[in-house]
Scaffold this motif. Structure first.
Motif, PDB file in Angstrom:
ATOM      1  N   SER A 194       2.314  55.066  46.099  1.00 46.08           N
ATOM      2  CA  SER A 194       1.263  54.108  46.301  1.00 46.08           C
ATOM      3  C   SER A 194       1.455  54.181  48.292  1.00 46.08           C
ATOM      4  O   SER A 194      -0.070  53.869  48.811  1.00 46.08           O
ATOM      5  CB  SER A 194       1.505  53.327  45.924  1.00 46.08           C
ATOM      6  N   TYR A 195       2.343  54.100  49.076  1.00 47.23           N
ATOM      7  CA  TYR A 195       2.380  54.075  49.984  1.00 47.23           C
ATOM      8  C   TYR A 195       1.653  54.689  50.441  1.00 47.23           C
ATOM      9  O   TYR A 195       1.468  54.384  51.225  1.00 47.23           O
ATOM     10  CB  TYR A 195       4.258  53.356  50.714  1.00 47.23           C
ATOM     11  N   MET A 196       2.304  55.889  50.508  1.00 44.70           N
ATOM     12  CA  MET A 196       1.267  57.110  51.314  1.00 44.70           C
ATOM     13  C   MET A 196       0.086  57.694  51.113  1.00 44.70           C
ATOM     14  O   MET A 196      -0.408  58.016  52.088  1.00 44.70           O
ATOM     15  CB  MET A 196       1.773  58.610  51.219  1.00 44.70           C
ATOM     16  N   THR A 197      -0.282  57.509  50.362  1.00 43.00           N
ATOM     17  CA  THR A 197      -1.824  57.276  49.471  1.00 43.00           C
ATOM     18  C   THR A 197      -2.965  55.693  49.556  1.00 43.00           C
ATOM     19  O   THR A 197      -3.723  56.321  49.293  1.00 43.00           O
ATOM     20  CB  THR A 197      -1.603  58.041  48.764  1.00 43.00           C
ATOM     21  N   ASP A 198      -2.461  54.805  50.266  1.00 44.05           N
ATOM     22  CA  ASP A 198      -2.673  53.753  49.048  1.00 44.05           C
ATOM     23  C   ASP A 198      -3.484  53.241  48.138  1.00 44.05           C
ATOM     24  O   ASP A 198      -4.415  52.795  47.894  1.00 44.05           O
ATOM     25  CB  ASP A 198      -4.005  53.316  50.692  1.00 44.05           C
ATOM     26  N   ARG A 199      -3.125  54.150  47.211  1.00 42.39           N
ATOM     27  CA  ARG A 199      -3.512  53.795  46.155  1.00 42.39           C
ATOM     28  C   ARG A 199      -2.574  54.001  44.565  1.00 42.39           C
ATOM     29  O   ARG A 199      -1.548  54.155  44.819  1.00 42.39           O
ATOM     30  CB  ARG A 199      -3.923  55.649  45.561  1.00 42.39           C
ATOM     31  N   THR A 200      -2.875  53.048  43.324  1.00 47.11           N
ATOM     32  CA  THR A 200      -1.819  52.654  42.692  1.00 47.11           C
ATOM     33  C   THR A 200      -2.530  53.518  41.361  1.00 47.11           C
ATOM     34  O   THR A 200      -1.456  53.576  40.220  1.00 47.11           O
ATOM     35  CB  THR A 200      -1.520  50.933  42.362  1.00 47.11           C
ATOM     36  N   ASP A 201      -3.092  54.719  41.207  1.00 42.73           N
ATOM     37  CA  ASP A 201      -3.805  54.656  40.221  1.00 42.73           C
ATOM     38  C   ASP A 201      -3.233  56.435  39.986  1.00 42.73           C
ATOM     39  O   ASP A 201      -3.503  56.907  38.826  1.00 42.73           O
ATOM     40  CB  ASP A 201      -5.428  54.895  39.471  1.00 42.73           C
ATOM     41  N   LEU A 202      -2.528  56.950  41.095  1.00 40.62           N
ATOM     42  CA  LEU A 202      -1.938  58.533  40.987  1.00 40.62           C
ATOM     43  C   LEU A 202      -1.053  58.412  39.962  1.00 40.62           C
ATOM     44  O   LEU A 202      -0.381  57.747  39.718  1.00 40.62           O
ATOM     45  CB  LEU A 202      -1.912  58.887  42.072  1.00 40.62           C
ATOM     46  N   VAL A 203      -1.000  59.955  39.419  1.00 36.72           N
ATOM     47  CA  VAL A 203       0.510  59.948  38.411  1.00 36.72           C
ATOM     48  C   VAL A 203       0.757  61.655  38.829  1.00 36.72           C
ATOM     49  O   VAL A 203       0.117  62.741  39.078  1.00 36.72           O
ATOM     50  CB  VAL A 203      -0.145  60.093  36.795  1.00 36.72           C
ATOM     51  N   ILE A 204       1.928  61.467  38.661  1.00 36.38           N
ATOM     52  CA  ILE A 204       2.613  62.853  38.649  1.00 36.38           C
ATOM     53  C   ILE A 204       2.824  63.316  37.843  1.00 36.38           C
ATOM     54  O   ILE A 204       3.859  62.868  36.951  1.00 36.38           O
ATOM     55  CB  ILE A 204       3.576  62.617  39.655  1.00 36.38           C
ATOM     56  N   CYS A 205       2.441  64.632  37.972  1.00 38.90           N
ATOM     57  CA  CYS A 205       2.873  65.419  35.969  1.00 38.90           C
ATOM     58  C   CYS A 205       4.082  66.748  36.721  1.00 38.90           C
ATOM     59  O   CYS A 205       3.862  67.072  38.284  1.00 38.90           O
ATOM     60  CB  CYS A 205       1.395  66.888  35.994  1.00 38.90           C
ATOM     61  N   HIS A 206       4.077  67.644  35.762  1.00 36.53           N
ATOM     62  CA  HIS A 206       4.787  68.172  36.343  1.00 36.53           C
ATOM     63  C   HIS A 206       4.239  69.424  35.254  1.00 36.53           C
ATOM     64  O   HIS A 206       4.354  69.807  33.668  1.00 36.53           O
ATOM     65  CB  HIS A 206       6.777  68.322  35.508  1.00 36.53           C
ATOM     66  N   ASP A 207       4.602  70.662  36.116  1.00 34.64           N
ATOM     67  CA  ASP A 207       4.385  71.809  35.255  1.00 34.64           C
ATOM     68  C   ASP A 207       5.356  72.514  34.575  1.00 34.64           C
ATOM     69  O   ASP A 207       6.370  71.996  34.471  1.00 34.64           O
ATOM     70  CB  ASP A 207       4.250  73.372  35.756  1.00 34.64           C
ATOM     71  N   SER A 208       5.414  73.539  34.133  1.00 35.13           N
ATOM     72  CA  SER A 208       6.244  74.103  33.018  1.00 35.13           C
ATOM     73  C   SER A 208       7.890  74.351  33.397  1.00 35.13           C
ATOM     74  O   SER A 208       8.354  74.390  33.060  1.00 35.13           O
ATOM     75  CB  SER A 208       5.734  75.473  31.960  1.00 35.13           C
ATOM     76  N   THR A 209       7.736  74.426  34.764  1.00 35.13           N
ATOM     77  CA  THR A 209       8.944  74.954  35.612  1.00 35.13           C
ATOM     78  C   THR A 209       9.732  73.798  35.611  1.00 35.13           C
ATOM     79  O   THR A 209      10.711  73.424  36.533  1.00 35.13           O
ATOM     80  CB  THR A 209       8.630  75.484  36.844  1.00 35.13           C
ATOM     81  N   GLY A 210       9.118  72.403  36.021  1.00 34.14           N
ATOM     82  CA  GLY A 210       9.399  70.625  36.754  1.00 34.14           C
ATOM     83  C   GLY A 210       8.700  71.151  37.498  1.00 34.14           C
ATOM     84  O   GLY A 210       8.989  69.886  38.415  1.00 34.14           O
ATOM     85  N   ARG A 211       8.079  71.783  37.744  1.00 30.29           N
ATOM     86  CA  ARG A 211       7.779  71.128  39.571  1.00 30.29           C
ATOM     87  C   ARG A 211       6.704  70.502  39.671  1.00 30.29           C
ATOM     88  O   ARG A 211       5.692  70.235  38.827  1.00 30.29           O
ATOM     89  CB  ARG A 211       7.002  73.055  40.129  1.00 30.29           C
ATOM     90  N   PRO A 212       6.705  69.377  40.896  1.00 30.22           N
ATOM     91  CA  PRO A 212       5.847  68.119  40.637  1.00 30.22           C
ATOM     92  C   PRO A 212       4.498  68.646  40.802  1.00 30.22           C
ATOM     93  O   PRO A 212       4.345  69.439  42.069  1.00 30.22           O
ATOM     94  CB  PRO A 212       6.280  67.216  40.998  1.00 30.22           C
TER      95      PRO A 212
END
Length: 196
Positions: free
Chosen positions: A55-73
């Motif tokens: 949130s601090y780095m993007t000035d957004r609170t709606d972003l969600v970090i997902c992960h692929d099948s290897t666990g990579r964000p």
């Protein structure tokens, strides 16, 4: 807000560190993220600190970090890497460059398992060198995630033991090298790589 550090890396990446001192109730709850699967309070605090950094780095609170099948964000439009350890969280992001980061709490626990990650042809003569080795290999593993590297498929070239520096890590599986920046503090060891 315990933002500990905000640093531009080169011309296209940014690294921020959060010192986790808050209780869960004092950290901002990400609006869209589902943290119900996280049963450990310390793990929830670490993930919430990553979202505070996002949130601090993007000035957004709606972003969600997902992960692929290897666990990579995964975050559309960004290359990012996250890491957390006891009391610390770090996020590195770039729109155009591949990035990777690792942070390890400064302790002697790695000394008990050095034979699992330090090759016989690598230096392991001090705790600092062992921690840099571990953390740098974690960073390269993330940086070259498609290769699914094992610890012994990476080799740190000789480097000067100092509080801050750079080490060349050889990828022995697909011969090439990745330069990893490192920093050793009394609290943690930080390593990161950014695509040239």
């Amino acid at each position: 807000m315990p933002l500990y550090r905000d640093e531009k890396i080169g011309d296209a990446a940014r690294l921020c560190i959060w010192q986790i001192t808050e209780s869960i109730e004092d950290l901002p709850m990400p609006l869209q993220a589902d943290l119900s699967a996280l049963h450990s309070e310390s793990r929830r605090r670490e993930v919430m600190a990553i979202y505070a950094l996002l949130s601090y780095m993007t000035d957004r609170t709606d972003l969600v970090i997902c992960h692929d099948s290897t666990g990579r964000p995964i975050l559309p439009g960004w290359n990012l890497s996250i890491s957390h350890t006891k009391g610390w969280a770090v996020l590195v992001m770039s729109r155009t460059k591949a990035v990777a980061v690792d942070i390890e709490f400064f302790s002697d626990r790695v000394s008990r398992v050095t034979d699992r990650f330090v090759r016989p042809d690598e230096n392991k003569d001090s705790l600092e060198v062992q921690l840099i080795n571990w953390s740098a290999k974690e960073t390269v593993f993330k940086f070259l995630y498609d290769e699914d590297l094992e610890y012994f498929e990476m080799r740190l070239k000789s480097f000067d033991r100092q509080p801050k520096g750079r080490v060349e890590v050889e990828d022995l599986k697909c011969p090439k090298s990745v330069w990893v920046d490192f920093e050793v503090t009394p609290d943690y060891v930080l390593t990161y790589a950014v695509e040239p």
